[in-house]
Design an enzyme around this catalytic site. Sequence first.
Site, short mmCIF file in Angstrom:
data_model
loop_
_atom_site.label_atom_id
_atom_site.label_comp_id
_atom_site.label_asym_id
_atom_site.label_seq_id
_atom_site.Cartn_x
_atom_site.Cartn_y
_atom_site.Cartn_z
N GLU A 249 -31.62 -81.56 9.10
CA GLU A 249 -30.85 -82.22 10.32
C GLU A 249 -31.12 -81.41 11.74
OE1 GLU A 249 -26.79 -82.93 12.15
OE2 GLU A 249 -27.01 -84.54 10.67
N CYS A 283 -25.19 -81.04 18.09
CA CYS A 283 -26.33 -81.93 18.11
C CYS A 283 -26.10 -83.27 18.49
CB CYS A 283 -27.18 -81.73 16.90
SG CYS A 283 -26.00 -82.15 15.29
#
Length: 486
Positions: A249, A283
């Site tokens: 990720e 993020c």
Amino acid sequence: MNYGHVNLVDGIWLKGTQGHYVSVNPANRSPVGDVLGPDGHVAEQAVAAAVREFRRGQWVRNPRLRAATLNAMADAAATVSDDLVDLLISENGKLRAEAIGEVMASISELRYYAGLARDIFGRAFSGQPGQMSLIEKEPAGVCAIITPWNAPLTLLVRSLGPALAAGCTVIVKPHRATTVVSNLFMRSITSVPNLPTGVLQSLNDPDDWVGAWLVNHEDVRVISFTGSTATGAKIATSAGPRFKKLSLELGGKAPAVVMADADLDRAAREVAKGITVLSGQMCVCVSRVLVERSIADEFQHRLKITLSEIKPGPGHLPESTMGAMFDDSAVERHLANQQAAVAHLDMEILLAGKDLRGDTGGCFVTPALFSSRTTDHPLIQNELFTPMASFEIFDSPEEAVSLANASDFGLAASVHSADHNCARWVASRIDSGTVWINCHNRLFVETETGGYKSSGMGRLHGVEALLDFQETKHIYFENDYETRPQ
């Protein structure tokens, strides 16, 4: 408070002889703890213990043991939850509410994967009489989990939970800046009596070599990494020749699309919170605000007011509504990005972020907002990782989708509209692993997260997270009983 910030190898906490790092509180620059790294010998011991347990131990073959152990880990973490919260505030710089949410989510995730450990099934297929195929799910092997600093517990457990539930053995490599809180968490969950000693190791990395070493180690078969796209690309390049399984990720550039019929007050609150959660160092933070032209002026006004009301400050103070930046370099990046916006003809600063270090002594800033009439500038294309967002205007849902997709990231997005059909139409066409409607940043252990494009590969959370840590095996056999003459 000193928990002995060393390395866990085969059930023993070892100092090693290589590397030292002092973890610092970004809110006041006070030391939090000393971090000691391993040497090469200690690191090899950790991998050897994980390989031994995977090949010879009961962990791989006993899902009920794994389930019981994961539940016991959750209980153990709960007993030190207050200390974990305090350490997250001091070492990570986040607000108390954010720290409590992280600790509780980590404990919940351990329990969730305890349940899934006993719910791993294959399937059977018989193509013709006397033929049988069994499709089985097996653990993929020794797994290295490399975690970032911004959410050191939840971003560990969302990989650790499915890896352990699947039957992998694991080596954790925490970020050096949040090793103290990671160490306490690891000490708590590895204290449970049912955990075989070789299942779970932890190697600190004060000199920044352990992560690359694990990626390249021939006995490590799975790499689970959360961090920047640039580092993820390096991991993929290194792991590719060995055909390792990767769970990555990576970066994000989350757009928030605000339609003309949206509840503007609610949207302003959600977008402002999305920009400033974890001080913009997440993020999935909102970094692009896309607004329909007919409401652009009104929404800009409301958003600027909401952002101006943010109160940066130490996480333990109840009046603080945004915590500290990671370090001085993060503050400098925040300021440099604003200067880049000032210098560009197609951009304008709408709300200037301020450097509060001189006033507070810590790494604090205020949020920033800038308008942009271009999508090809680095401020639009690159992940900024500070509480700063662009303000962009569109004229139709089709243009909103085009703008939202005008970056190489695709981790998260949100759509704000009173028209559910329109919101659903836009959401389905945004290239993103997660799209929220009329809210932003809602994450649940039960629902998968992950990225499109440069935001990564694989999925974490939910049932599908197990797939990143499993191999699929086909076992075929024949018997002639059904076709034998009677």
